[in-house]
Design an enzyme around this catalytic site. Structure first.
Site, short mmCIF file in Angstrom:
data_model
loop_
_atom_site.label_atom_id
_atom_site.label_comp_id
_atom_site.label_asym_id
_atom_site.label_seq_id
_atom_site.Cartn_x
_atom_site.Cartn_y
_atom_site.Cartn_z
N GLU A 126 -35.39 11.02 -14.24
CA GLU A 126 -36.28 11.35 -15.35
C GLU A 126 -35.62 10.94 -16.65
OE1 GLU A 126 -37.98 15.30 -15.15
OE2 GLU A 126 -38.64 14.99 -13.10
N HIS A 242 -44.78 17.06 -24.33
CA HIS A 242 -44.59 16.14 -23.20
C HIS A 242 -45.38 14.87 -23.50
CE1 HIS A 242 -44.35 14.43 -19.23
NE2 HIS A 242 -43.51 15.39 -18.86
N ARG A 288 -37.54 12.74 -24.46
CA ARG A 288 -38.96 13.07 -24.61
C ARG A 288 -39.48 13.06 -26.04
NH1 ARG A 288 -39.94 17.94 -20.42
NH2 ARG A 288 -39.68 16.52 -18.69
N HIS A 349 -45.52 21.35 -24.43
CA HIS A 349 -45.02 21.53 -23.06
C HIS A 349 -43.98 22.64 -22.95
CE1 HIS A 349 -44.04 20.36 -19.00
NE2 HIS A 349 -42.80 20.05 -19.31
N ARG A 384 -35.14 19.55 -25.05
CA ARG A 384 -34.66 19.81 -23.69
C ARG A 384 -34.62 18.54 -22.84
NH1 ARG A 384 -37.35 20.82 -18.95
NH2 ARG A 384 -39.35 21.04 -20.02
#
Ligand code: SIN
Length: 531
Positions: A126, A242, A288, A349, A384
């Site tokens: 990811e 997100h 992100r 998110h 995060r």
């Protein structure tokens, strides 16, 4: 602001005593409950049914450096890189070093993660991870983990599940935790749950925004009850959007996991042009916050409401197997991801901030702990790293379990009673809670979203402030009233924090302070803001 958002007289309402109360039934709540010895009587209070939580919706997986080419040091480095200079390094070390042991525990509980043909765990990729280290169960990892943990909870006689029980406020005396004032949704009555130990694991607050991947229960109740009781909150301005959430007329909240980009999917604007190489060297796998801002820019440039995610170079069989839930859901909206681009746009998110805790979940209020998304240990910093959130619930849940077990052992079981009568000067004013919440969501989305500036934040402050004044002394009587109180309070605190941070860092991007200020930056810690 009133200390409690509901009046009560402890001599007149029903009371129930437990050794430990856990609020919230996501991964952090149930795993922590399981870590406390069975001799102690625990109640899990949950607003909906035990199966409804943000954790259940988690698709991607859990980050753990188990591969032979990986190490906790690399996981540490990636977490810090994504966190944009704001991570608490000590807590991140705890996270990465204790990850493997907790995954072992999940395997003991029977959690089935995907495996390679030879039987070893399969590791996915990811964004912003330098190695393949995401263990997963198809694209419904959260559900697999929660289902297994809940099934173990159901076998434990010492754990009672109290569904449709809303935690209104934390009861304290002299900064010591005494229990929870709760609202029983079925009887519409208040009840006192007494305990010297309360663990708050109520998840995030996506419902402050118009589009979110969070379920409807995510209204920030835990953070607000902690705040009213005098706990410190931290890093509230950092809200993660997100990048790839389905954008379809019939569904604007379904997550298209980052794991899809981990398998090579690329982002295209509405003209079909790939754009991420212009924004970051890691392209679609940049952190992100970077990807969400890039999409935001592209949407603005092209005047579009969405961009596209393209994984059409993979065949149907592969996609159906690797992403069964995403494949099926997209198909239900007429999108065959093996052939069609998926329309996506960023949506709220995750919140990096929350109730400030140390590595043992301690909040500064004796006996009151926080864990999971509602807590802020500082591990996520300003943004995060993907798949660190379920892990956080496990690692810090275990630490809280250990800490609480020690305290219970030292103190022994101490049943107690209290006598508190709280009554504020409340107005009879009534408002339509749904309307207020919808308006707050609009304000937050427009002015306190992916891109902010002083002008917009001041406007948001003014608008939210009107609601704050209107409802602060309201006589709340329904669940929605209580949720509205929390949403308005939290919006106020987030806006204050965002105004205070005059720089851009991680998920907090201000057009009027577009640079990161490494000299004057500080952490926003809120303690009883006078509002
Ligand atoms: C995702 O699957 O993209 C979400 C994972 C996460 O939020 O860490």
């Amino acid at each position: 602001m009133n200390r409690y958002i509901a009046d009560f007289n402890s001599d007149e309402i029903e009371k129930e005593y437990h050794d430990v109360l856990v609020i919230g039934s996501g991964i952090a709540g149930v795993y922590t409950a399981l870590e406390i010895p069975e001799e102690y009587d625990i109640a899990i209070l949950t607003k909906e049914t035990i199966e409804i939580s943000n954790s259940v919706l988690a698709q991607g997986g859990i980050a753990v450096s188990l591969d032979k080419e990986d190490s906790p040091e690399l996981h540490f480095k990636d977490t810090l890189y994504a966190g944009a200079g704001l991570c608490d390094e000590e807590s991140v070390w705890v996270l990465v070093n204790e990850a493997a042991d907790n995954i072992e525990k999940l395997l003991e509980y029977g959690v089935n993660f995907d495996r390679k043909k030879q039987g070893e765990l399969a590791f996915g990729r990811e964004a912003a991870h330098s190695k393949n280290r995401i263990i997963h169960a198809g694209d419904t990892t959260g559900k697999e983990v929660c289902d297994k943990l809940i099934s173990v909870v159901r076998t434990r006689n010492n754990i009672k599940i109290k569904e449709r029980t809303f935690a209104i406020d934390l009861i304290t005396e002299d900064n010591k935790c005494k229990g929870i004032l709760a609202y029983d949704e079925d009887t519409a009555s208040k009840k006192l749950y007494l305990s010297n130990v309360v663990i708050c694991a109520t998840g995030g607050f996506g419902q402050l925004y118009s589009r979110t991947t969070n379920p409807e229960v995510a209204t920030g109740d835990g953070v607000c009850l902690a705040y009213r009781a005098g706990a410190r909150l931290m890093d509230l301005e950092f809200i993660q959007f997100h990048p790839t959430v389905l954008y379809h007329p019939l569904n604007k909240s379904f997550l298209i996991s980052e794991a899809v980009r981990g398998e090579g999917a690329i982002l295209r604007n509405i003209h079909g042009k790939r754009f991420m190489p212009e924004y970051h060297e890691l392209c679609e796998l940049a952190p992100r916050d970077v990807v969400s801002r890039a999409i935001f820019q592209e949407m603005k440039k092209t005047g579009a409401t969405n961009v596209f995610l393209d994984i059409t170079f993979k065949d149907k069989e592969y996609l159906e197997n690797r992403f069964p839930n995403i494949y099926k859901t997209c198909l239900s909206y007429g999108i065959d991801m093996a052939k069609d681009y998926i329309p996506v746009a960023p949506a709220e998110h995750y919140c990096m901030g929350g109730i400030r805790t140390d590595a043992f979940g301690r909040t500064g209020i004796e006996g009151f702990y926080a864990c999971g998304e509602t807590a802020c240990t500082g591990i996520h910093g300003a943004n995060r790293l993907a798949s660190n959130s379920l892990l956080e619930g496990l690692v810090f849940g275990r630490k809280i379990g250990q800490e609480v077990s020690k305290i219970l052992k030292d103190n022994g079981k101490r049943k107690f009673d209290i006598s508190i009568k709280y009554s504020a000067n409340r107005s009879e004013a009534t408002v339509n809670a749904d309307e207020v919440i919808r308006h707050i969501q609009k304000i937050m989305t427009e002015h306190v979203g992916i891109v902010r500036n002083r002008e917009g934040l001041l406007l948001a402050k003014q608008e939210v402030g009107k609601y704050f004044d209107l409802i602060k002394n309201m006589k709340n009587s329904t669940l929605r009233d209580y949720e509205m109180q929390n949403i308005v309070l939290l919006a106020t605190l987030i806006i204050e924090s965002a105004l205070e941070r005059e720089e851009s860092r991680g998920a907090h991007y201000r057009t009027d302070f577009s640079k990161t200020d490494d000299v004057n930056w500080k952490r926003n810690i809120i303690k009883k803001l006078e509002i």
